[in-house]
Design a protein around this motif. Structure first.
Motif, PDB file in Angstrom:
ATOM      1  N   MET A   1      13.777  -1.157  -5.721  1.00 34.19           N
ATOM      2  CA  MET A   1      12.129  -1.099  -6.459  1.00 34.19           C
ATOM      3  C   MET A   1      11.658  -0.614  -4.898  1.00 34.19           C
ATOM      4  O   MET A   1      11.276  -0.044  -3.915  1.00 34.19           O
ATOM      5  CB  MET A   1      11.717  -1.689  -6.131  1.00 34.19           C
ATOM      6  CG  MET A   1      10.125  -2.380  -6.508  1.00 34.19           C
ATOM      7  SD  MET A   1       9.756  -4.111  -7.019  1.00 34.19           S
ATOM      8  CE  MET A   1       7.812  -3.414  -7.406  1.00 34.19           C
ATOM      9  N   SER A   2      10.496   0.613  -5.462  1.00 35.50           N
ATOM     10  CA  SER A   2       9.514   1.452  -4.739  1.00 35.50           C
ATOM     11  C   SER A   2       8.642   1.461  -3.879  1.00 35.50           C
ATOM     12  O   SER A   2       7.690  -0.141  -5.048  1.00 35.50           O
ATOM     13  CB  SER A   2       9.329   2.514  -5.064  1.00 35.50           C
ATOM     14  OG  SER A   2      10.166   4.049  -6.173  1.00 35.50           O
ATOM     15  N   ASN A   3       7.888   1.610  -2.230  1.00 34.84           N
ATOM     16  CA  ASN A   3       7.187   1.075  -2.047  1.00 34.84           C
ATOM     17  C   ASN A   3       5.926   1.587  -2.307  1.00 34.84           C
ATOM     18  O   ASN A   3       6.410   2.811  -2.341  1.00 34.84           O
ATOM     19  CB  ASN A   3       6.957   1.067  -0.678  1.00 34.84           C
ATOM     20  CG  ASN A   3       8.707   0.290   0.524  1.00 34.84           C
ATOM     21  OD1 ASN A   3       8.271  -0.389  -0.039  1.00 34.84           O
ATOM     22  ND2 ASN A   3       9.706   0.429   0.627  1.00 34.84           N
ATOM     23  N   LEU A   4       4.587   0.594  -2.961  1.00 32.64           N
ATOM     24  CA  LEU A   4       3.382   1.342  -3.266  1.00 32.64           C
ATOM     25  C   LEU A   4       2.569   1.440  -1.751  1.00 32.64           C
ATOM     26  O   LEU A   4       3.408   1.015  -0.678  1.00 32.64           O
ATOM     27  CB  LEU A   4       2.897   0.679  -4.442  1.00 32.64           C
ATOM     28  CG  LEU A   4       3.822  -0.142  -5.045  1.00 32.64           C
ATOM     29  CD1 LEU A   4       2.357  -1.146  -6.361  1.00 32.64           C
ATOM     30  CD2 LEU A   4       3.675   1.413  -6.391  1.00 32.64           C
ATOM     31  N   ARG A   5       2.200   2.576  -1.976  1.00 30.98           N
ATOM     32  CA  ARG A   5       1.163   3.884  -0.752  1.00 30.98           C
ATOM     33  C   ARG A   5      -0.115   2.731  -0.875  1.00 30.98           C
ATOM     34  O   ARG A   5      -1.191   2.966  -1.863  1.00 30.98           O
ATOM     35  CB  ARG A   5       1.292   4.852  -0.365  1.00 30.98           C
ATOM     36  CG  ARG A   5       0.057   5.475   0.520  1.00 30.98           C
ATOM     37  CD  ARG A   5       0.196   6.793   0.305  1.00 30.98           C
ATOM     38  NE  ARG A   5       1.401   7.934   0.301  1.00 30.98           N
ATOM     39  CZ  ARG A   5       1.536   8.399   1.444  1.00 30.98           C
ATOM     40  NH1 ARG A   5       1.357   8.134   2.728  1.00 30.98           N
ATOM     41  NH2 ARG A   5       3.077   8.840   1.075  1.00 30.98           N
ATOM     42  N   LYS A   6       0.066   2.248   0.835  1.00 27.99           N
ATOM     43  CA  LYS A   6      -1.478   1.122   1.135  1.00 27.99           C
ATOM     44  C   LYS A   6      -2.244   2.222   0.655  1.00 27.99           C
ATOM     45  O   LYS A   6      -2.456   3.200   1.524  1.00 27.99           O
ATOM     46  CB  LYS A   6      -0.631  -0.101   1.769  1.00 27.99           C
ATOM     47  CG  LYS A   6      -1.686  -0.702   2.516  1.00 27.99           C
ATOM     48  CD  LYS A   6      -1.798  -1.745   3.479  1.00 27.99           C
ATOM     49  CE  LYS A   6      -2.976  -2.775   3.957  1.00 27.99           C
ATOM     50  NZ  LYS A   6      -2.153  -3.726   5.146  1.00 27.99           N
ATOM     51  N   LYS A   7      -3.159   1.678   0.363  1.00 29.49           N
ATOM     52  CA  LYS A   7      -5.028   2.014   0.131  1.00 29.49           C
ATOM     53  C   LYS A   7      -5.414   1.522   2.001  1.00 29.49           C
ATOM     54  O   LYS A   7      -5.613  -0.334   1.489  1.00 29.49           O
ATOM     55  CB  LYS A   7      -6.188   2.093  -0.193  1.00 29.49           C
ATOM     56  CG  LYS A   7      -7.247   2.467  -0.436  1.00 29.49           C
ATOM     57  CD  LYS A   7      -7.667   2.595  -1.583  1.00 29.49           C
ATOM     58  CE  LYS A   7      -8.553   3.075  -1.873  1.00 29.49           C
ATOM     59  NZ  LYS A   7      -9.525   4.897  -1.010  1.00 29.49           N
ATOM     60  N   TYR A   8      -5.610   1.966   2.779  1.00 27.53           N
ATOM     61  CA  TYR A   8      -6.019   0.896   4.188  1.00 27.53           C
ATOM     62  C   TYR A   8      -8.088   0.819   3.563  1.00 27.53           C
ATOM     63  O   TYR A   8      -7.872   1.980   3.717  1.00 27.53           O
ATOM     64  CB  TYR A   8      -6.003   1.965   5.352  1.00 27.53           C
ATOM     65  CG  TYR A   8      -4.378   1.999   5.276  1.00 27.53           C
ATOM     66  CD1 TYR A   8      -3.919   1.229   6.037  1.00 27.53           C
ATOM     67  CD2 TYR A   8      -3.501   3.166   4.711  1.00 27.53           C
ATOM     68  CE1 TYR A   8      -2.288   0.471   5.980  1.00 27.53           C
ATOM     69  CE2 TYR A   8      -1.873   3.181   4.956  1.00 27.53           C
ATOM     70  CZ  TYR A   8      -1.338   1.667   5.549  1.00 27.53           C
ATOM     71  OH  TYR A   8       0.125   2.185   6.165  1.00 27.53           O
ATOM     72  N   SER A   9      -8.403  -0.087   4.151  1.00 27.93           N
ATOM     73  CA  SER A   9      -9.794   0.156   4.848  1.00 27.93           C
ATOM     74  C   SER A   9     -10.239   0.592   5.153  1.00 27.93           C
ATOM     75  O   SER A   9      -9.564   1.258   6.031  1.00 27.93           O
ATOM     76  CB  SER A   9      -9.970  -1.412   4.680  1.00 27.93           C
ATOM     77  OG  SER A   9      -9.812  -1.658   6.859  1.00 27.93           O
ATOM     78  N   GLU A  10     -11.935   0.628   5.028  1.00 24.30           N
ATOM     79  CA  GLU A  10     -12.186   1.836   5.994  1.00 24.30           C
ATOM     80  C   GLU A  10     -11.590   1.379   7.285  1.00 24.30           C
ATOM     81  O   GLU A  10     -12.186   2.249   8.744  1.00 24.30           O
ATOM     82  CB  GLU A  10     -14.071   2.129   5.246  1.00 24.30           C
ATOM     83  CG  GLU A  10     -14.959   3.025   6.312  1.00 24.30           C
ATOM     84  CD  GLU A  10     -16.158   2.740   5.926  1.00 24.30           C
ATOM     85  OE1 GLU A  10     -16.796   3.177   6.702  1.00 24.30           O
ATOM     86  OE2 GLU A  10     -16.773   2.214   4.861  1.00 24.30           O
ATOM     87  N   ALA A  11     -12.837   0.423   7.406  1.00 26.03           N
ATOM     88  CA  ALA A  11     -11.910  -0.416   8.893  1.00 26.03           C
ATOM     89  C   ALA A  11     -10.765   0.138   9.511  1.00 26.03           C
ATOM     90  O   ALA A  11     -10.518   0.227  10.791  1.00 26.03           O
ATOM     91  CB  ALA A  11     -11.954  -1.801   8.977  1.00 26.03           C
TER      92      ALA A  11
END
Length: 252
Positions: A1-11
């Motif tokens: 299963m592929s890892n999903l690219r994380k959306k990093y918070s502004e902080a």
């Protein structure tokens, strides 16, 4: 299963960008550009160990150290300019991986040092010594001070670079007697102040030593700590004080 690219918070993005001082750690290009009075991003968040490594990449990096088992962890990502990100990813090489790994490792260590600065106090009176380094007229005398920094020669090991060792020895020759006298004067105004400061320096040094750092890293970290706490006009004053405490036996 592929890892999903994380959306990093502004902080998180701010923290990651601050860690690299808003410049690409590979080519030193700014990670922002200005147009029409506005700032625009010109960076991408790169995974040091690949987000979804190919079979070839898994084999290539099989025995390489990793900064996190979670590929989306902040310790495994770093902002790069778009060009460097593209070059790093395709084709991926072991040498480039090791280069970026070491850069990120040092950045993580520096962030840990910055967090440590808050926990280790140093008497504000040390700022008076720093001001004297810059302004005391007696230092303008051309009189040679006959002083051989024996402690430095005996205590510095091979992990200290030759330029750093020579700088420390020069600082000791030129400033040790002067700083010792000025600490003595401060003690006249406030009993045992120099001993308090010496113990604070010693405590910070022991923390560094217990972290398993070599002498070069410890010296640089102590200089950075003194800089952060006292905010001298230049880095020289913090290096001079750190050199004094090496000769005075609080460090190494």
């Amino acid at each position: 299963m592929s890892n999903l690219r994380k959306k990093y918070s502004e902080a998180q993005n701010v923290a990651l960008l601050s860690q690299v001082s808003r410049i690409c750690p590979l080519c030193s290009e700014p990670l922002f550009y200005k147009k029409a009075g506005k700032s625009f991003k010109s960076f991408e968040i790169a995974h040091i160990y690949p987000l979804n490594p190919t079979a070839q990449e898994k084999l290539l990096l099989e025995h390489e150290e990793r900064l996190s088992n979670d590929v989306n962890d902040e310790n495994n990502v770093i902002p790069l300019c778009e060009i460097c990100h593209g070059k790093f990813d395709k084709p991926r090489t072991v040498d480039e991986y090791r280069t970026l790994f070491e850069i990120k490792k040092r950045l993580i260590e520096r962030s840990g040092q910055e967090a440590m600065w808050k926990r280790y106090a140093i008497e504000e009176e040390i700022g008076k010594i720093i001001e004297l380094i810059y302004h005391d007229p007696s230092l303008e005398d051309d009189t040679e001070i006959e002083f051989i920094p024996k402690e430095v020669d005996e205590k510095l090991d091979s992990t200290i670079s030759r330029p750093t060792k020579n700088k420390i020895k020069g600082n000791v020759r030129e400033y040790f007697v002067f700083i010792r006298e000025k600490f003595s004067e401060l003690d006249g105004a406030e009993l045992d102040l120099s001993e308090i400061i010496s113990l604070q320096i010693k405590a910070y040094y022991l923390k560094q030593k217990n972290m398993g750092l070599d002498q070069q890293a410890i010296f640089e970290n102590i200089v950075a700590w003194i800089n952060a706490k006292t905010k001298p006009k230049t880095n020289d004053a913090a290096e001079i004080l750190a050199s004094f405490f090496i000769q005075n036996c609080e460090i190494f």
